[in-house]
Design a protein around this motif. Structure first.
Motif, PDB file in Angstrom:
ATOM      1  N   ILE A   1      19.249  18.540  -5.284  1.00 55.63           N
ATOM      2  CA  ILE A   1      19.809  17.201  -5.495  1.00 55.63           C
ATOM      3  C   ILE A   1      21.266  17.171  -5.056  1.00 55.63           C
ATOM      4  N   ARG A   2      22.010  18.224  -5.387  1.00 56.09           N
ATOM      5  CA  ARG A   2      23.428  18.272  -4.999  1.00 56.09           C
ATOM      6  C   ARG A   2      23.559  18.286  -3.473  1.00 56.09           C
ATOM      7  N   ALA A   3      22.692  19.054  -2.795  1.00 54.19           N
ATOM      8  CA  ALA A   3      22.742  19.112  -1.340  1.00 54.19           C
ATOM      9  C   ALA A   3      22.433  17.732  -0.740  1.00 54.19           C
ATOM     10  N   LYS A   4      21.456  17.049  -1.314  1.00 56.73           N
ATOM     11  CA  LYS A   4      21.109  15.693  -0.845  1.00 56.73           C
ATOM     12  C   LYS A   4      22.282  14.748  -1.073  1.00 56.73           C
TER      13      LYS A   4
ATOM     14  N   LYS B   1      30.328  16.855 -12.421  1.00 53.26           N
ATOM     15  CA  LYS B   1      30.420  18.112 -13.169  1.00 53.26           C
ATOM     16  C   LYS B   1      29.035  18.568 -13.618  1.00 53.26           C
ATOM     17  N   ILE B   2      28.219  17.629 -14.084  1.00 50.25           N
ATOM     18  CA  ILE B   2      26.852  17.963 -14.481  1.00 50.25           C
ATOM     19  C   ILE B   2      26.098  18.581 -13.300  1.00 50.25           C
ATOM     20  N   ILE B   3      26.238  17.964 -12.127  1.00 55.01           N
ATOM     21  CA  ILE B   3      25.533  18.452 -10.937  1.00 55.01           C
ATOM     22  C   ILE B   3      26.013  19.852 -10.560  1.00 55.01           C
ATOM     23  N   ARG B   4      27.331  20.038 -10.531  1.00 52.76           N
ATOM     24  CA  ARG B   4      27.870  21.351 -10.154  1.00 52.76           C
ATOM     25  C   ARG B   4      27.395  22.433 -11.109  1.00 52.76           C
ATOM     26  N   ASP B   5      27.464  22.157 -12.402  1.00 52.41           N
ATOM     27  CA  ASP B   5      27.051  23.152 -13.392  1.00 52.41           C
ATOM     28  C   ASP B   5      25.556  23.435 -13.281  1.00 52.41           C
ATOM     29  N   ALA B   6      24.750  22.382 -13.104  1.00 50.01           N
ATOM     30  CA  ALA B   6      23.301  22.559 -13.030  1.00 50.01           C
ATOM     31  C   ALA B   6      22.891  23.288 -11.756  1.00 50.01           C
TER      32      ALA B   6
ATOM     33  N   ALA C   1      38.639  13.915   0.043  1.00 51.82           N
ATOM     34  CA  ALA C   1      38.208  13.017  -1.035  1.00 51.82           C
ATOM     35  C   ALA C   1      37.039  13.597  -1.827  1.00 51.82           C
ATOM     36  N   SER C   2      36.968  14.908  -1.910  1.00 44.56           N
ATOM     37  CA  SER C   2      35.841  15.547  -2.599  1.00 44.56           C
ATOM     38  C   SER C   2      35.944  15.384  -4.116  1.00 44.56           C
ATOM     39  N   PRO C   3      34.803  15.342  -4.803  1.00 43.09           N
ATOM     40  CA  PRO C   3      34.817  15.289  -6.266  1.00 43.09           C
ATOM     41  C   PRO C   3      35.508  16.508  -6.881  1.00 43.09           C
ATOM     42  N   GLU C   4      35.387  17.650  -6.208  1.00 41.78           N
ATOM     43  CA  GLU C   4      35.990  18.874  -6.733  1.00 41.78           C
ATOM     44  C   GLU C   4      37.512  18.776  -6.748  1.00 41.78           C
TER      45      GLU C   4
END
Length: 215
Positions: free
Chosen positions: A138-141, A123-128, A180-183
């Motif tokens: 970072i999210r793409a990596k 959630k932190i990554i998606r929001d950021a 199996a995605s985090p979303e």
């Protein structure tokens, strides 16, 4: 020769102290990123919360981006060890399954464990990533690394037989990566209030239906 042991001890102590400092910084950053947001959190604020100077953080991590990236790695692994997920007991246990269906069930358990552990970080990554270019990178990596790992998950199934209707490894990995995605895990367990056990059972059924040959 008499001074070797004291030097080794001091070196080990410094290493342990440095690792403890990194852990405090990561935990402080995790809390601040969750409450204040990634973009609004400064290195100085992280240092204050962790009880260390901003200079120490810059020397240890170099940037806030590195803190976020390491936070993801530590959270997914469950500790600060550099050992990859594919070499850890959770995945090795999957390889012990004697049938494709047994391995799917174990993969569902592994995935549930990782997503349950890392849900707040995702959630932190998606929001950021919505507003910060560093976080977006970072999210793409992380997405690329997740696909690579899940490709290996699917490969373990092909060791015991073909996938569904001539499906290729890449196609199977895409289906695993999406299902199996985090979303989707967040939607089902947070928004729809599924228990983690219910999610795991659903994921096992879904992966079996999507990936394995019919009877």
């Amino acid at each position: 020769m008499k001074n070797v042991k004291p030097r080794v001890y001091r070196s080990q102590l410094r290493t342990e102290q440095a690792q403890a400092t990194r852990s405090r910084v990561i935990e402080a950053a995790r809390e601040l990123f969750s409450t204040s947001g990634y973009s609004a959190t400064s290195i100085a604020a992280i240092g204050q919360a962790a009880g260390v100077s901003a200079e120490t953080i810059y020397k240890s991590f170099g940037s806030k981006r590195t803190i976020l990236s390491e936070m993801i790695d530590v959270t997914l692994a469950g500790d600060a060890s550099p050992k990859p997920v594919l070499e850890r007991d959770l995945f090795l246990r999957v390889r012990e399954g004697r049938s494709q269906r047994e391995r799917v069930a174990r993969l569902a358990n592994l995935t549930r464990t990782l997503l349950e552990r890392a849900g707040p970080i995702h959630k932190i990554i998606r929001d950021a990533a919505a507003s910060d270019p560093d976080a977006l990178a970072i999210r793409a990596k992380h997405q690329r690394e997740r696909l690579a790992a899940q490709t290996e998950f699917v490969r373990t199934l092909t060791e015991l037989g073909p996938l569904r209707r001539g499906m290729t490894l890449a196609e199977g990995a895409d289906l695993y990566w999406t299902t199996a995605s985090p979303e989707l895990h967040h939607i089902l367990t947070r928004e729809r209030n599924w228990s983690q056990a219910r999610y795991e059972a659903w994921l096992a059924d879904a992966l079996e239906a999507l990936l394995l040959p019919g009877d």
